[in-house]
Design an enzyme around this catalytic site. Sequence first.
Site, short mmCIF file in Angstrom:
data_model
loop_
_atom_site.label_atom_id
_atom_site.label_comp_id
_atom_site.label_asym_id
_atom_site.label_seq_id
_atom_site.Cartn_x
_atom_site.Cartn_y
_atom_site.Cartn_z
N VAL A 39 -21.10 2.80 -19.12
CA VAL A 39 -22.32 2.16 -19.58
C VAL A 39 -22.64 1.02 -18.63
CG1 VAL A 39 -21.99 2.73 -22.01
CG2 VAL A 39 -21.04 0.61 -21.09
N SER A 40 -23.86 0.52 -18.71
CA SER A 40 -24.25 -0.64 -17.93
C SER A 40 -23.78 -1.90 -18.64
CB SER A 40 -25.77 -0.68 -17.74
OG SER A 40 -26.41 -0.89 -18.98
N THR A 41 -23.79 -3.00 -17.90
CA THR A 41 -23.38 -4.27 -18.50
C THR A 41 -24.35 -4.72 -19.58
OG1 THR A 41 -24.53 -5.37 -16.68
CG2 THR A 41 -22.16 -5.08 -16.45
#
Length: 220
Positions: free
Chosen positions: A37-39
């Site tokens: 996932v992205s931050t």
Amino acid sequence: MNKAGKRASRPAKSPRVFGHPSQRAQPELRVGLYARVSTQDPQTIPLQTRAMREYAARRGWRIALQVKEIGSGASQRERREKLLEAARRREIDVVLVWRLDRWGRSVTDLLATLQELEHLGVGFVSLTEALDLTTPAGRAMAGLLAVFAEFEREILRERVRAGLAHARQKGQRLGRPPTAALHADRIRRLYRAGASKTEIARRLQIGRTSVRRILAAKER
């Protein structure tokens, strides 16, 4: 021999059906899970892992490794290498991901990693796209990825060529800046004043080869 003896001496019927051997128990496959996932959106990690674990259970696969990665930017896939290393050591038989864009940085990168896994004899499954490279149909779909990868490379080449052409039309100089050439006059003055080529290069912070080239061009 009586009828009972004849019946007992008959060989047991083969479990084959229409000449095909009976189904043997398939070996338990070891699967590696990859979630990313992205931050900005770390909450979807549990969603991805839960769905993949349920899928692996339905397929009868044993989870040998689970990798979770959080990062921003398409180029960051450091922990993915951990899964690839496990595949190279033959510690897993299948890689399971939530979605293709979670695994590959680009179509070209995706194709390169899938080809390596295929060479290693490791399967690949993307849950969202229902892409299963452990089946003949899924392997046929992988052939289309090669077409898309070449398409992506051609688009990048066209963009580079268009950018260079646009820069030339605007009169921009392309390539590395001629750093040493900017000091040509000073190089010649210092040399006439008795400075060595090594000293000139040190004082102007340029290469000695550039100094020799400029002085040789003046002599010609």
